[in-house]
Design a protein around this motif. Structure first.
Motif, PDB file in Angstrom:
ATOM      1  N   PHE A  34     -12.809   2.959  -7.589  1.00  0.00           N
ATOM      2  CA  PHE A  34     -12.402   4.334  -7.847  1.00  0.00           C
ATOM      3  C   PHE A  34     -12.338   4.591  -9.343  1.00  0.00           C
ATOM      4  O   PHE A  34     -12.418   3.672 -10.163  1.00  0.00           O
ATOM      5  CB  PHE A  34     -11.030   4.591  -7.232  1.00  0.00           C
ATOM      6  CG  PHE A  34     -10.989   4.393  -5.749  1.00  0.00           C
ATOM      7  CD1 PHE A  34     -11.045   5.478  -4.894  1.00  0.00           C
ATOM      8  CD2 PHE A  34     -10.890   3.119  -5.190  1.00  0.00           C
ATOM      9  CE1 PHE A  34     -11.003   5.304  -3.517  1.00  0.00           C
ATOM     10  CE2 PHE A  34     -10.849   2.937  -3.824  1.00  0.00           C
ATOM     11  CZ  PHE A  34     -10.906   4.035  -2.983  1.00  0.00           C
ATOM     12  N   HIS A  38      -6.401   4.104 -10.980  1.00  0.00           N
ATOM     13  CA  HIS A  38      -5.283   3.848 -10.072  1.00  0.00           C
ATOM     14  C   HIS A  38      -5.669   3.048  -8.844  1.00  0.00           C
ATOM     15  O   HIS A  38      -5.129   3.294  -7.771  1.00  0.00           O
ATOM     16  CB  HIS A  38      -4.688   5.169  -9.557  1.00  0.00           C
ATOM     17  CG  HIS A  38      -3.791   5.811 -10.543  1.00  0.00           C
ATOM     18  ND1 HIS A  38      -2.769   5.149 -11.131  1.00  0.00           N
ATOM     19  CD2 HIS A  38      -3.781   7.058 -11.060  1.00  0.00           C
ATOM     20  CE1 HIS A  38      -2.166   5.951 -11.963  1.00  0.00           C
ATOM     21  NE2 HIS A  38      -2.760   7.102 -11.954  1.00  0.00           N
ATOM     22  N   ALA A  79       4.520  -0.953  -3.633  1.00  0.00           N
ATOM     23  CA  ALA A  79       4.108   0.158  -4.490  1.00  0.00           C
ATOM     24  C   ALA A  79       5.241   1.147  -4.705  1.00  0.00           C
ATOM     25  O   ALA A  79       5.323   1.779  -5.750  1.00  0.00           O
ATOM     26  CB  ALA A  79       2.897   0.873  -3.895  1.00  0.00           C
ATOM     27  N   GLU A  96      -6.268   3.718  -0.485  1.00  0.00           N
ATOM     28  CA  GLU A  96      -7.648   3.646   0.005  1.00  0.00           C
ATOM     29  C   GLU A  96      -8.333   2.361  -0.449  1.00  0.00           C
ATOM     30  O   GLU A  96      -9.156   1.800   0.281  1.00  0.00           O
ATOM     31  CB  GLU A  96      -8.419   4.879  -0.444  1.00  0.00           C
ATOM     32  CG  GLU A  96      -7.865   6.128   0.236  1.00  0.00           C
ATOM     33  CD  GLU A  96      -8.723   7.348   0.049  1.00  0.00           C
ATOM     34  OE1 GLU A  96      -9.474   7.392  -0.944  1.00  0.00           O
ATOM     35  OE2 GLU A  96      -8.653   8.251   0.897  1.00  0.00           O
ATOM     36  N   ALA A  97      -7.979   1.906  -1.640  1.00  0.00           N
ATOM     37  CA  ALA A  97      -8.545   0.632  -2.097  1.00  0.00           C
ATOM     38  C   ALA A  97      -8.146  -0.464  -1.111  1.00  0.00           C
ATOM     39  O   ALA A  97      -8.971  -1.283  -0.695  1.00  0.00           O
ATOM     40  CB  ALA A  97      -8.058   0.309  -3.501  1.00  0.00           C
ATOM     41  N   ALA A  98      -6.880  -0.453  -0.708  1.00  0.00           N
ATOM     42  CA  ALA A  98      -6.422  -1.455   0.254  1.00  0.00           C
ATOM     43  C   ALA A  98      -7.179  -1.312   1.576  1.00  0.00           C
ATOM     44  O   ALA A  98      -7.572  -2.302   2.193  1.00  0.00           O
ATOM     45  CB  ALA A  98      -4.921  -1.311   0.482  1.00  0.00           C
ATOM     46  N   LEU A 138     -13.616   5.958   5.009  1.00  0.00           N
ATOM     47  CA  LEU A 138     -12.264   6.452   4.756  1.00  0.00           C
ATOM     48  C   LEU A 138     -12.051   7.818   5.395  1.00  0.00           C
ATOM     49  O   LEU A 138     -10.919   8.264   5.570  1.00  0.00           O
ATOM     50  CB  LEU A 138     -12.016   6.548   3.248  1.00  0.00           C
ATOM     51  CG  LEU A 138     -11.960   5.221   2.501  1.00  0.00           C
ATOM     52  CD1 LEU A 138     -12.039   5.436   1.002  1.00  0.00           C
ATOM     53  CD2 LEU A 138     -10.680   4.479   2.856  1.00  0.00           C
ATOM     54  N   PRO A 181      -0.414   6.607  -5.387  1.00  0.00           N
ATOM     55  CA  PRO A 181      -1.721   7.232  -5.572  1.00  0.00           C
ATOM     56  C   PRO A 181      -2.615   6.971  -4.369  1.00  0.00           C
ATOM     57  O   PRO A 181      -2.655   5.870  -3.825  1.00  0.00           O
ATOM     58  CB  PRO A 181      -2.283   6.550  -6.819  1.00  0.00           C
ATOM     59  CG  PRO A 181      -1.111   5.985  -7.517  1.00  0.00           C
ATOM     60  CD  PRO A 181      -0.083   5.677  -6.470  1.00  0.00           C
ATOM     61  N   LYS A 182      -3.351   8.009  -3.965  1.00  0.00           N
ATOM     62  CA  LYS A 182      -4.228   7.910  -2.808  1.00  0.00           C
ATOM     63  C   LYS A 182      -5.216   6.760  -2.976  1.00  0.00           C
ATOM     64  O   LYS A 182      -5.516   6.031  -2.033  1.00  0.00           O
ATOM     65  CB  LYS A 182      -4.975   9.240  -2.680  1.00  0.00           C
ATOM     66  CG  LYS A 182      -5.481   9.545  -1.302  1.00  0.00           C
ATOM     67  CD  LYS A 182      -6.063  10.971  -1.300  1.00  0.00           C
ATOM     68  CE  LYS A 182      -7.063  11.146  -0.187  1.00  0.00           C
ATOM     69  NZ  LYS A 182      -7.854  12.373  -0.360  1.00  0.00           N
ATOM     70  N   SER A 183      -5.712   6.600  -4.205  1.00  0.00           N
ATOM     71  CA  SER A 183      -6.737   5.578  -4.414  1.00  0.00           C
ATOM     72  C   SER A 183      -6.177   4.168  -4.219  1.00  0.00           C
ATOM     73  O   SER A 183      -6.903   3.250  -3.841  1.00  0.00           O
ATOM     74  CB  SER A 183      -7.362   5.719  -5.802  1.00  0.00           C
ATOM     75  OG  SER A 183      -6.387   5.829  -6.789  1.00  0.00           O
ATOM     76  N   THR A 184      -4.878   3.978  -4.466  1.00  0.00           N
ATOM     77  CA  THR A 184      -4.270   2.662  -4.236  1.00  0.00           C
ATOM     78  C   THR A 184      -4.322   2.327  -2.742  1.00  0.00           C
ATOM     79  O   THR A 184      -4.723   1.226  -2.347  1.00  0.00           O
ATOM     80  CB  THR A 184      -2.814   2.661  -4.724  1.00  0.00           C
ATOM     81  OG1 THR A 184      -2.797   2.998  -6.098  1.00  0.00           O
ATOM     82  CG2 THR A 184      -2.176   1.310  -4.523  1.00  0.00           C
ATOM     83  N   VAL A 194       1.552  -3.231   0.752  1.00  0.00           N
ATOM     84  CA  VAL A 194       1.169  -2.117  -0.131  1.00  0.00           C
ATOM     85  C   VAL A 194       2.295  -1.089  -0.250  1.00  0.00           C
ATOM     86  O   VAL A 194       2.815  -0.859  -1.343  1.00  0.00           O
ATOM     87  CB  VAL A 194      -0.131  -1.430   0.358  1.00  0.00           C
ATOM     88  CG1 VAL A 194      -0.492  -0.288  -0.569  1.00  0.00           C
ATOM     89  CG2 VAL A 194      -1.261  -2.436   0.413  1.00  0.00           C
ATOM     90  N   PHE A 217      -3.756  -2.836  -7.859  1.00  0.00           N
ATOM     91  CA  PHE A 217      -2.385  -2.854  -7.367  1.00  0.00           C
ATOM     92  C   PHE A 217      -1.470  -3.214  -8.534  1.00  0.00           C
ATOM     93  O   PHE A 217      -1.475  -4.351  -9.011  1.00  0.00           O
ATOM     94  CB  PHE A 217      -2.246  -3.831  -6.212  1.00  0.00           C
ATOM     95  CG  PHE A 217      -3.219  -3.528  -5.089  1.00  0.00           C
ATOM     96  CD1 PHE A 217      -3.266  -2.265  -4.539  1.00  0.00           C
ATOM     97  CD2 PHE A 217      -4.089  -4.487  -4.619  1.00  0.00           C
ATOM     98  CE1 PHE A 217      -4.160  -1.961  -3.524  1.00  0.00           C
ATOM     99  CE2 PHE A 217      -4.986  -4.196  -3.604  1.00  0.00           C
ATOM    100  CZ  PHE A 217      -5.025  -2.925  -3.056  1.00  0.00           C
ATOM    101  N   TRP A 224       1.547  -3.877  -8.888  1.00  0.00           N
ATOM    102  CA  TRP A 224       2.594  -4.890  -8.725  1.00  0.00           C
ATOM    103  C   TRP A 224       2.029  -6.303  -8.637  1.00  0.00           C
ATOM    104  O   TRP A 224       2.777  -7.258  -8.517  1.00  0.00           O
ATOM    105  CB  TRP A 224       3.437  -4.581  -7.486  1.00  0.00           C
ATOM    106  CG  TRP A 224       2.633  -4.554  -6.219  1.00  0.00           C
ATOM    107  CD1 TRP A 224       2.454  -5.596  -5.363  1.00  0.00           C
ATOM    108  CD2 TRP A 224       1.880  -3.459  -5.695  1.00  0.00           C
ATOM    109  NE1 TRP A 224       1.630  -5.206  -4.343  1.00  0.00           N
ATOM    110  CE2 TRP A 224       1.264  -3.904  -4.511  1.00  0.00           C
ATOM    111  CE3 TRP A 224       1.660  -2.147  -6.126  1.00  0.00           C
ATOM    112  CZ2 TRP A 224       0.445  -3.081  -3.747  1.00  0.00           C
ATOM    113  CZ3 TRP A 224       0.860  -1.341  -5.355  1.00  0.00           C
ATOM    114  CH2 TRP A 224       0.262  -1.794  -4.183  1.00  0.00           C
TER     115      TRP A 224
END
Ligand SMILES: Nc1ncnc2c1ncn2[C@@H]1O[C@H](COP(=O)(O)OP(=O)(O)OP(=O)(O)O)[C@@H](O)[C@H]1O
Ligand SMILES: [Mg+2]
Lengths: 339, 260
Positions: free
Chosen positions: B86, B89, A257, A237-239, B60, A232-235, A253, B92, B94
């Protein structure tokens, strides 16, 4: 009041019947083992007269082997009476063990007691077992050789596949080059390349390793790439918002992932690797269990050939089981029964 | 005090990869100044460019024209000083909840061993028992609480929230609104939150920015002078809500027909 009592009694009865059935199921492997021994030793053999290639000889090896299993399951049944966990495992496994022993029994009967298979192409379990025991040091040596080729090729191919897949997943430019090649190689069965392989002057051993690595890297590349693309893009971008660096983005990541996809690729790759190993050993490598198998076939020593097949199939089963075990541990963060 | 955001003449156009498609003008000339410690909500219909604006502030995405400054510094890449939460999702999967926070701290180079910070945050989010749980074992509300404290762990001056409560049921939503207010009043950082829910905006914000579709422009800025904690049932609340709905063209007291 009476109603309730009746219901209670009915329940108790049901429970009882069920637990008895469960206990019988747990004991089934012992019963079938006993049956195998009884039939093997007791029923008259109807096997065809001896051939020049194989001396027909019956020993107690097979009976002893099955007897050991019977003892093992007997002990397990006793333990299961006292320990919940042992009981659950036995309960779960007993049906499949029973089926396996029934297959042994059927094969034994078909070959020895009914003689419905042409000899000497279908050696009976006792003969196979004896061949394995008498040649065990050679078998083990061959197995070690095969495993070393398999694992080295697999690790190189898997590692390369993950690197290529992650690159293709993260960078559009790399994807442009990697994806068409990966798709091409995944459409062509690995056997196709063998005739060319034979001319590459790197020696038997490296050639086999190369073939396996090539076969493994293709599905791993494709599935890793798909996994990275599906993050997912948000994963991602969160990173990024935490200010993560490029390298950490890859190994902290992108790789974890997409791990579920990577493991699917690795499982598919293991299938290809096993195939490639057999091909390589039957078409050139002068060592290893596939070579041993082929050689025994040439000597018309069918019992030994069957022994090699048994060892080989169990080995392949074991490496896949190990992979699955690793996968289950690595993906413990994921819900689902597909694990 | 840190946390000032200055948006100067910012525009953003997406050029599609396929050449036969038209470019999308997501934002056209946005000007906005947000003072340190303010709580600003952005409302507007779907597709009006709210997320784009937030992603530009986060670094971003880069604007085609204009500049964004945070505390006088030009924004050109993401920074832990500007946290982002957000809609979904973003945990993380994992990593368990605790490791998610450790990840954020390490990425921001603020990780210290034997720090009580993580435990304090977990306590505040009521997630102590779930510190070792993975995302799939958490409810939607727990996940968003975890994402919130993960972003706050690196103590950002600015927290950007893109519909953080959008996927939650209304009860969880209301309790998380209170939680967000509480966190904000403790930390006094700048909050910039997108929401689809006018009530939520009136309940939370000092100021509400209204954006209109197609143009990608700010059409209205509404001050909410009510003190905290706010009463959702008060007449002032109701009149502010009506005012906002009017700005969004959804209050049609005088018309009989539904605009279908
Ligand atoms: N990466 C992108 N590539 C192309 N177009 C984009 C991209 N991101 C957004 N857009 C377009 O920009 C416009 C604004 O999108 P944005 O996501 O900012 O809207 P939004 O106000 O957040 O909507 P919503 O409330 O539904 O989340 C939309 O027309 C969208 O299609
Ligand atoms: Mg949006």
């Amino acid at each position: 009041m009476k109603n309730v009592l009746n219901k209670f009694k009915a329940n108790a009865k049901k429970l009882n019947v069920k637990s008895v059935i469960n206990a019988v199921i747990r004991a089934l492997p012992i019963v079938v083992c006993a049956l195998i021994i009884a039939v093997y030793l007791g029923a008259p053999n109807k096997i065809l007269p001896p051939t020049p290639f194989a001396v027909i000889e019956f020993t107690n090896t097979w009976a002893g082997f099955i007897g050991a299993f019977a003892l093992f399951f007997f002990v397990w049944n006793i333990i299961a009476l006292f320990f919940e966990r042992a009981r659950k495992r036995l309960q779960k496994g007993a049906p499949i063990y029973t089926v396996i022993f029934v297959l042994f029994l059927l094969y034994d009967v078909a070959v020895l007691k009914l003689a419905i298979f042409p000899q000497p192409f279908f050696p009976w379990p006792d003969a196979i077992l004896r061949a394995m025991i008498s040649d065990s040091s050679m078998l083990l040596k061959s197995l070690g050789h095969s495993l070393s080729i398999l694992l080295i090729g697999y690790i190189i191919g898997g590692g390369l596949g993950i690197v290529l897949g992650v690159s293709a997943g993260l960078m559009a430019r790399a994807r442009q080059f990697i994806r068409p090649f990966a798709r091409f190689f995944s459409s062509v069965p690995i056997v196709t390349w063998v005739p060319i392989m034979v001319f590459i002057p790197i020696g038997f051993y490296l050639r086999a390793v190369f073939l396996i690595a090539l076969g493994v890297s293709v599905p791993v590349t494709l599935m890793t790439m798909n996994g990275v693309l599906a993050i997912p893009k948000s994963t991602i971008e969160a990173a990024r918002t935490f200010g993560i660096g490029k390298a950490a983005m890859i190994y902290k990541v992108a790789v974890p992932a997409s791990a579920p996809s990577i493991f699917n690729g690795l499982a598919a790759g293991m299938g290809v690797a096993c195939t490639a190993l057999i091909i390589a050993e039957m078409m050139g490598v002068p060592a290893g269990i596939g070579w041993y198998m082929d050689m025994q076939r040439g000597f018309l020593n069918y019992a030994a050939m069957y022994g090699a097949i048994v060892v080989l199939s169990l080995t392949f089963f074991a490496v896949n089981a190990v992979l699955n075990f690793i996968k289950k541990y690595a993906l413990r963060w994921k819900a689902g029964k597909d694990l | 005090m840190n946390g000032k955001i200055e948006i100067k003449n910012v525009s953003k156009t997406f050029i599609p990869v396929e050449t036969d498609k038209r470019p999308v003008h997501a934002l056209g000339l946005i000007n906005l100044v947000i003072e340190p410690g303010e709580f600003v909500c952005i409302v507007g219909t779907s597709g009006c460019g709210k997320s784009t604006l937030l992603r530009l502030i986060a670094g971003l995405e880069k604007p085609n024209g204009g500049e964004i400054f945070c505390d006088g510094e030009l924004v050109d890449k993401p920074s832990p000083q500007r946290g982002m939460v957000f809609q979904e999702h973003s945990l993380f999967d994992w990593l368990n909840v605790r490791k998610n926070i450790v990840f954020a701290l390490k990425a921001a180079k603020k990780y210290k061993k034997h720090d009580t910070l993580i435990d304090t945050l977990l306590q505040k989010a009521d997630l102590v028992e779930f510190a070792n749980s993975y995302a799939y074992q958490l409810s939607g509300g727990m996940r968003q609480r975890a994402a919130l404290i993960r972003s706050l762990a690196v103590s950002p001056d600015i927290l950007l929230l893109d519909e953080p409560l959008g996927a939650l049921d209304s009860f969880t939503r209301m309790s998380l609104q209170d939680y967000i207010i509480q966190l904000w009043r403790e930390r006094k950082n700048t909050m910039l939150m997108i929401t689809h829910d006018v009530d939520e905006a009136v309940y939370l914000a000092n100021r509400i920015v209204v954006m209109k579709p197609h143009a990608g422009k700010i059409t209205q800025i509404v001050d909410i002078p009510m003190p905290y904690p706010r009463n959702r049932g008060s007449s002032e609340f109701a009149s502010l809500r009506t005012k906002l709905l009017k700005h969004l063209d959804f209050a049609k007291e005088d018309e009989q027909d539904y605009n279908l």
